[in-house]
Design a protein around this motif. Sequence first.
Motif, short mmCIF file in Angstrom:
data_model
loop_
_atom_site.label_atom_id
_atom_site.label_comp_id
_atom_site.label_asym_id
_atom_site.label_seq_id
_atom_site.Cartn_x
_atom_site.Cartn_y
_atom_site.Cartn_z
N ALA A 95 0.83 -1.21 0.00
CA ALA A 95 0.00 0.00 0.00
C ALA A 95 0.86 1.25 0.00
CB ALA A 95 -0.92 -0.01 1.21
N GLY A 101 -1.84 5.00 -1.86
CA GLY A 101 -2.23 3.67 -1.38
C GLY A 101 -2.65 3.66 0.07
N TYR A 105 -5.98 2.25 1.62
CA TYR A 105 -5.89 1.20 2.65
C TYR A 105 -6.80 1.52 3.83
CZ TYR A 105 -3.89 -1.75 6.30
OH TYR A 105 -3.73 -2.64 7.33
#
Length: 283
Positions: A95, A101, A105
């Motif tokens: 991530a 990311g 997440y």
Amino acid sequence: MSATTAAYRAGWHRGLVEFRQSLTSPGDLFSTLFWPLLMVVVLIFVRDSEFGSSGLLLGTLFLPSVIGMNIAANGMLTTAGLLAIEREDGTLLRAKATPNGMQGYVVGKIVTVAGTTLIALLVVLIPGVFLVDGLAIGSVGAWVGLAGIVALGIVATLPIGLVIGSLFDNPRNAGLANLLMLGVIGISGIFYPLTALPTLVQWIAQVFPVYWLGLGARSVLLPDSAAAVELGSSWRTLETVGVLGIWAIAGLVLAPIVLRRMARRESGSALAKRREQMLQRTR
């Protein structure tokens, strides 16, 4: 579509996939259902017991308290456990390496934990309304109020879970958080009204969100007369919203900072080192 919007959308889909997988995995399903089913068993045994001379049944007080407890336990412990596991298996590192990311997440974790929380609540609530008398659930307002408590509870506790999970390199060490959580639950008026506990314990319990989630659930599911067994003989609605709001704001401010610092320490070499240590323990 902006990169941030794409990350949030990806997180939403990831959370839905993880939630569906948790419903088909025997281990995850057991973890989700064990405590709610255990609480239903406890409810069966205490439902006809009276609390002192109040005229209220202990089961009537117990059911909404357990609902509040489940919100807190899922928001904090489930989130902490997932973060600790995914830090060790490399999910968090992947991530981190993806543009935006970490935002995706976090969104995914919110969706997953919210789903498991709702499942746990339904497991307790559906049989509870048939087992327990005296619930004030005949109005739309009661259900709207319950939905509000659930939403506020998730926002207040999930960031705490992220902070707790970031403190443990090894998922096995997260068991310490479980023990501490059980201690907090024990003093938070879940199994017995807080007014029956020593004054010092009452003050300590009011620091944590578990007590306020239980109080909030009782305030929307019980008749007004039941407030007589609460501190100050009041539901303290404004205080409930205020304390949970403070926890939510503090968590939402602190969690991203802690996660970013934790993510900066994540690397392929750090992950390989943890895996090597795990293999050495199993030899």
